[in-house]
Every structure is written in structure tokens, then in C-alpha cells.
Write a protein that holds these residues in place. Structure first.
Motif, mmCIF file in Angstrom:
data_model
loop_
_atom_site.group_PDB
_atom_site.id
_atom_site.type_symbol
_atom_site.label_atom_id
_atom_site.label_comp_id
_atom_site.label_asym_id
_atom_site.label_seq_id
_atom_site.Cartn_x
_atom_site.Cartn_y
_atom_site.Cartn_z
ATOM 1 N N SER A 71 10.373 -0.406 -10.386
ATOM 2 C CA SER A 71 9.536 -0.554 -9.194
ATOM 3 C C SER A 71 8.175 -1.072 -9.609
ATOM 4 C CB SER A 71 9.391 0.820 -8.519
ATOM 5 O OG SER A 71 8.539 0.760 -7.405
ATOM 6 N N HIS A 72 7.551 -1.851 -8.728
ATOM 7 C CA HIS A 72 6.183 -2.294 -9.017
ATOM 8 C C HIS A 72 5.309 -2.167 -7.784
ATOM 9 C CE1 HIS A 72 8.718 -5.697 -7.992
ATOM 10 N NE2 HIS A 72 9.091 -5.880 -9.248
ATOM 11 N N SER A 73 4.044 -1.906 -8.015
ATOM 12 C CA SER A 73 3.075 -1.811 -6.909
ATOM 13 C C SER A 73 1.674 -1.892 -7.483
ATOM 14 C CB SER A 73 3.229 -0.471 -6.189
ATOM 15 O OG SER A 73 2.163 -0.240 -5.289
ATOM 16 N N GLY A 74 0.834 -2.690 -6.838
ATOM 17 C CA GLY A 74 -0.601 -2.680 -7.142
ATOM 18 C C GLY A 74 -0.933 -2.823 -8.608
ATOM 19 N N GLY A 117 17.052 6.031 -9.128
ATOM 20 C CA GLY A 117 16.108 5.216 -8.356
ATOM 21 C C GLY A 117 14.693 5.610 -8.704
ATOM 22 N N VAL A 118 13.779 4.634 -8.662
ATOM 23 C CA VAL A 118 12.380 4.930 -8.942
ATOM 24 C C VAL A 118 11.509 4.163 -7.959
ATOM 25 C CG1 VAL A 118 12.073 3.095 -10.701
ATOM 26 C CG2 VAL A 118 10.644 5.126 -10.790
ATOM 27 N N ASP A 119 10.378 4.750 -7.607
ATOM 28 C CA ASP A 119 9.416 4.029 -6.767
ATOM 29 C C ASP A 119 8.011 4.401 -7.198
ATOM 30 O OD1 ASP A 119 8.966 2.220 -4.493
ATOM 31 O OD2 ASP A 119 7.906 3.927 -3.652
ATOM 32 N N ILE A 120 7.134 3.399 -7.199
ATOM 33 C CA ILE A 120 5.712 3.639 -7.495
ATOM 34 C C ILE A 120 4.888 3.048 -6.369
ATOM 35 C CG2 ILE A 120 5.521 1.517 -8.896
ATOM 36 C CD1 ILE A 120 3.399 2.970 -10.594
ATOM 37 N N GLU A 121 3.809 3.704 -6.029
ATOM 38 C CA GLU A 121 2.850 3.171 -5.052
ATOM 39 C C GLU A 121 1.443 3.462 -5.547
ATOM 40 O OE1 GLU A 121 3.624 1.370 -2.397
ATOM 41 O OE2 GLU A 121 5.787 1.756 -2.462
ATOM 42 N N ARG A 122 0.568 2.479 -5.323
ATOM 43 C CA ARG A 122 -0.853 2.715 -5.589
ATOM 44 C C ARG A 122 -1.388 3.550 -4.437
ATOM 45 N NH1 ARG A 122 -5.553 0.137 -4.531
ATOM 46 N NH2 ARG A 122 -4.523 -1.627 -3.533
ATOM 47 N N LEU A 123 -2.082 4.615 -4.786
ATOM 48 C CA LEU A 123 -2.637 5.517 -3.772
ATOM 49 C C LEU A 123 -3.794 4.816 -3.064
ATOM 50 C CD1 LEU A 123 -2.569 8.367 -2.592
ATOM 51 C CD2 LEU A 123 -3.819 9.147 -4.581
ATOM 52 N N ARG A 124 -3.692 4.633 -1.747
ATOM 53 C CA ARG A 124 -4.746 3.960 -0.981
ATOM 54 C C ARG A 124 -5.109 4.842 0.202
ATOM 55 N NH1 ARG A 124 -0.403 0.763 -1.706
ATOM 56 N NH2 ARG A 124 0.173 0.482 0.473
ATOM 57 N N ALA A 125 -6.394 4.817 0.560
ATOM 58 C CA ALA A 125 -6.836 5.656 1.686
ATOM 59 C C ALA A 125 -6.796 4.872 2.994
ATOM 60 C CB ALA A 125 -8.249 6.163 1.419
ATOM 61 N N ASP A 126 -6.636 3.534 2.897
ATOM 62 C CA ASP A 126 -6.788 2.692 4.097
ATOM 63 C C ASP A 126 -5.452 2.390 4.793
ATOM 64 O OD1 ASP A 126 -5.725 1.202 2.073
ATOM 65 O OD2 ASP A 126 -6.869 -0.616 2.497
ATOM 66 N N VAL A 127 -4.465 3.257 4.638
ATOM 67 C CA VAL A 127 -3.191 2.994 5.310
ATOM 68 C C VAL A 127 -3.079 3.850 6.578
ATOM 69 C CG1 VAL A 127 -1.758 2.248 3.363
ATOM 70 C CG2 VAL A 127 -2.049 4.669 3.810
ATOM 71 N N ASP A 128 -2.364 3.340 7.531
ATOM 72 C CA ASP A 128 -2.138 4.063 8.778
ATOM 73 C C ASP A 128 -0.962 5.024 8.552
ATOM 74 O OD1 ASP A 128 -1.655 4.955 11.314
ATOM 75 O OD2 ASP A 128 -0.901 3.028 12.078
ATOM 76 N N THR A 180 7.156 7.729 -1.806
ATOM 77 C CA THR A 180 7.780 7.395 -3.098
ATOM 78 C C THR A 180 9.071 8.197 -3.303
ATOM 79 O OG1 THR A 180 6.297 8.964 -4.211
ATOM 80 C CG2 THR A 180 5.665 6.647 -4.304
ATOM 81 N N ARG A 181 9.080 9.457 -2.858
ATOM 82 C CA ARG A 181 10.302 10.271 -3.008
ATOM 83 C C ARG A 181 11.432 9.694 -2.169
ATOM 84 N NH1 ARG A 181 6.727 15.860 -2.499
ATOM 85 N NH2 ARG A 181 5.961 15.790 -4.664
ATOM 86 N N LEU A 192 1.137 7.070 -7.516
ATOM 87 C CA LEU A 192 2.138 8.131 -7.415
ATOM 88 C C LEU A 192 3.498 7.488 -7.621
ATOM 89 C CD1 LEU A 192 0.981 10.189 -4.292
ATOM 90 C CD2 LEU A 192 0.906 10.883 -6.677
ATOM 91 N N ALA A 193 4.406 8.202 -8.233
ATOM 92 C CA ALA A 193 5.750 7.662 -8.443
ATOM 93 C C ALA A 193 6.755 8.795 -8.349
ATOM 94 C CB ALA A 193 5.849 6.979 -9.811
ATOM 95 N N ALA A 194 7.991 8.417 -8.071
ATOM 96 C CA ALA A 194 9.073 9.410 -8.010
ATOM 97 C C ALA A 194 10.340 8.814 -8.596
ATOM 98 C CB ALA A 194 9.306 9.851 -6.570
ATOM 99 N N VAL A 195 11.141 9.698 -9.172
ATOM 100 C CA VAL A 195 12.442 9.328 -9.737
ATOM 101 C C VAL A 195 13.491 10.179 -9.033
ATOM 102 C CG1 VAL A 195 13.880 9.356 -11.818
ATOM 103 C CG2 VAL A 195 11.443 8.847 -12.003
ATOM 104 N N ALA A 196 14.540 9.534 -8.513
ATOM 105 C CA ALA A 196 15.636 10.282 -7.879
ATOM 106 C C ALA A 196 16.906 10.043 -8.668
ATOM 107 C CB ALA A 196 15.834 9.817 -6.439
#
Ligand SMILES: CC(C)(COP(=O)(O)OP(=O)(O)OC[C@H]1O[C@@H](n2cnc3c(N)ncnc32)[C@H](O)[C@@H]1OP(=O)(O)O)[C@@H](O)C(=O)NCCC(=O)NCCS
Length: 243
Positions: free
Chosen positions: A96-99, A114-125, A159-160, A215-219
Motif C-alpha cells: 500500500s502507498h499513501s502520502g 492485506g495492508v493499508d497505509i494512510e497519512r494522518l490528515r486533519a482536513d478530511v470530512d 486502514t483496518r 497509520l497502517a493496518a495489516v489483516a
């Protein structure tokens, strides 16, 4: 009792020097090079070159093969796996890739990973996205969290959920509202609630902090225990591409 299965999580920041990025092309297949040059923004080309070369480098070391010789096959929703003469290698992975960051999860067994990563941002709805994608119980739980803590809870949950649908090979077409996960970012393992038949076996969903601000998660579709080991992929990538 069985020993815990190890899942290795490799992390790579995309702000690597230009020489390393261009050397990555040396280990890609002709098909991957064609895909690389279809990306218009430079940062997307950089992301793909680094991520694919890192994937080839990590798998190459595990399988004692040259990164360039590895072959991939794709599921009907695009999930990559080892293919060709490596189809029977008992190694599972997901990326996974992000930011500006890539994570790659790998384990030495046949597993739905499965894996997912996200850059933590405060400006999301958070509330709007949750009402569109999350289950109704998750949306309600998120709305009850103080606004300052909401982005971290939202991205922990996101991410989970993404890691889980990626482990199934489905991606978001599975329907993120088909199941609920706990959203406390401090939990190292999330709780899953679902009566969907595809999730009937025991699944484990682990949260990891690959780098500050992400933040990232592995399932994994395996009820046993797992040891998660984290590594910086940059030294291995340099070895893989001869830089
Ligand atoms: C898979 C999916 C969840 C990725 O979401 P994303 O947040 O944009 O991307 P991520 O960075 O987390 O993951 C991308 C990586 O996941 C892997 N991947 C691709 N499809 C996948 C799938 N169906 N399941 C699991 N992993 C997948 C790839 O390694 C991909 O990296 P690459 O493009 O560099 O090869 C999303 O694209 C999706 O839902 N895809 C399925 C949609 C579909 O039905 N496509 C049909 C046409 S093939």
C-alpha cells in the motif's frame, strides 16, 4: 501450541535520491516499465518505481532469486501475487502507498494478507466519508468522538477496513459497510464484527505505526497468533538495485 507466524512489514519513504529512483527501473519488467511511463505526475512514477523495486527486492531476498526474474499474477480485482515459476512459492504479500510512504507486508505461508497505509490528515470530512463508506454503527461511534480525536479514529478505522478488503483480494468493491471494526487508534489489534459469510473464519487485524504521521493496518485470514516485525526497506532496496 503453534509458534506465532511472522509477518514482516517493510516501510519505504519516497524521498529517496534521484539515482536510487532511476536505478529501480533496472529491476522492473517491460510491462511494469510501460505502466510506469503511463503515470503522468512525477510523484506517481516515483511511487510506483520505488514500490515495485522494493517488492521485487524483498521477495528476491526471501526466495533467493534475482529481483528482475520474479513474475507476478493478478487476481480478478487486480491483487498481485507471485506467478510463473514462483507460483508455488509459499509466500504471501500485499502493498500500500499513501502520502509519500509505501508499506509492504510479507509472510512465509499461503495466507489472505492485506495492508493499508494512510497519512494522518486533519482536513478530511471524517463524518461525510464515514456516512458514505462505514457501517452505521461505526458512523455513530465516530460522531460521538470529540472532533480533535476524530481524524485519528477515522484513519485507524479506514486502514483496518481497507486492509481487510485487500486481504480478501476484493478491494472496496467488497463493501466497507459489510462489517465493523473498532476504531481506537491505541489498540494494537482491532475487533471485527460481521455476519458476512466471506468473513466467517477468524481474521486478525493489527494496527501498526510505520512512521510518525501515518497509520497502517495489516489483516490476515488466519486465526493463529502473529508476530509483526517492522523494517526500513531503503538499505535492502539499495542492495537490490545495486546503489
Ligand atoms: C485495491 C484498492 C483497495 C487499492 O486502494 P488504494 O488505497 O488506492 O491503494 P493502496 O495503495 O492501498 O494499494 C494499492 C496496491 O494494492 C495492491 N492491489 C491492487 N489491487 C488489489 C486488490 N484487489 N486487492 C488487494 N490488493 C490489491 C497492488 O499492489 C497496489 O499497488 P500497485 O498499484 O503499486 O501495484 C482499490 O484499488 C480497489 O478497491 N481495487 C479493486 C477495484 C476493482 O474492482 N478493480 C477492478 C479492475 S482490476
Amino acid at each position: 501450541m503453534n509458534a506465532p507466524q511472522t509477518i514482516d512489514v517493510w516501510t519505504l519513504a519516497h524521498d529517496q535520491d534521484a539515482a536510487l529512483v532511476s536505478a529501480c527501473e533496472k529491476v522492473l519488467s517491460a510491462e511494469e516499465i510501460a505502466r510506469l511511463y503511463r503515470f503522468k505526475p512525477e510523484h506517481k512514477r516515483r511511487e510506483f518505481a520505488l514500490s515495485r523495486a522494493m517488492l521485487r527486492g524483498v521477495l528476491g531476498e526471501m526466495l533467493e532469486a534475482r529481483p528482475v526474474d520474479l513474475e507476478f499474477a493478478y487476481g480478478n480485482k487486480g491483487k498481485p501475487a507471485l506467478g510463473g515459476k514462483f507460483v508455488d512459492a509459499s509466500v504471501s504479500f500485499n502493498l500500500s502507498h499513501s502520502g509519500g510512504m509505501t508499506v509492504l507486508a510479507v509472510t512465509r505461508c499461503e495466507a489472505d494478507l492485506g495492508v493499508d497505509i494512510e497519512r494522518l490528515r486533519a482536513d478530511v470530512d471524517c463524518i461525510g466519508l464515514a456516512s458514505r463508506f462505514f457501517s452505521s454503527s461505526e458512523s455513530r461511534e465516530l460522531a460521538d468522538i470529540p472532533a480533535s480525536a476524530r481524524p485519528a479514529a477515522f484513519f485507524a478505522c479506514w486502514t483496518r477496513k481497507e486492509a481487510l478488503v485487500k486481504s480478501l483480494g476484493m478491494g472496496i468493491v467488497f463493501g466497507l459497510a459489510e462489517f465493523s471494526v473498532s476504531m481506537d487508534p491505541a489498540e494494537s489489534e482491532a475487533r471485527l464484527a460481521s455476519d458476512h459469510p466471506a468473513l466467517a473464519g477468524a481474521w486478525r487485524i493489527y494496527s501498526i505505526s510505520p512512521e510518525p504521521g501515518y497509520l497502517a493496518a495489516v489483516a490476515v485470514g488466519d486465526p493463529g497468533d502473529h508476530t509483526i516485525r517492522q523494517h526500513d526497506a531503503a538499505p535492502l532496496l539499495r542492495r537490490a538495485v545495486g546503489k
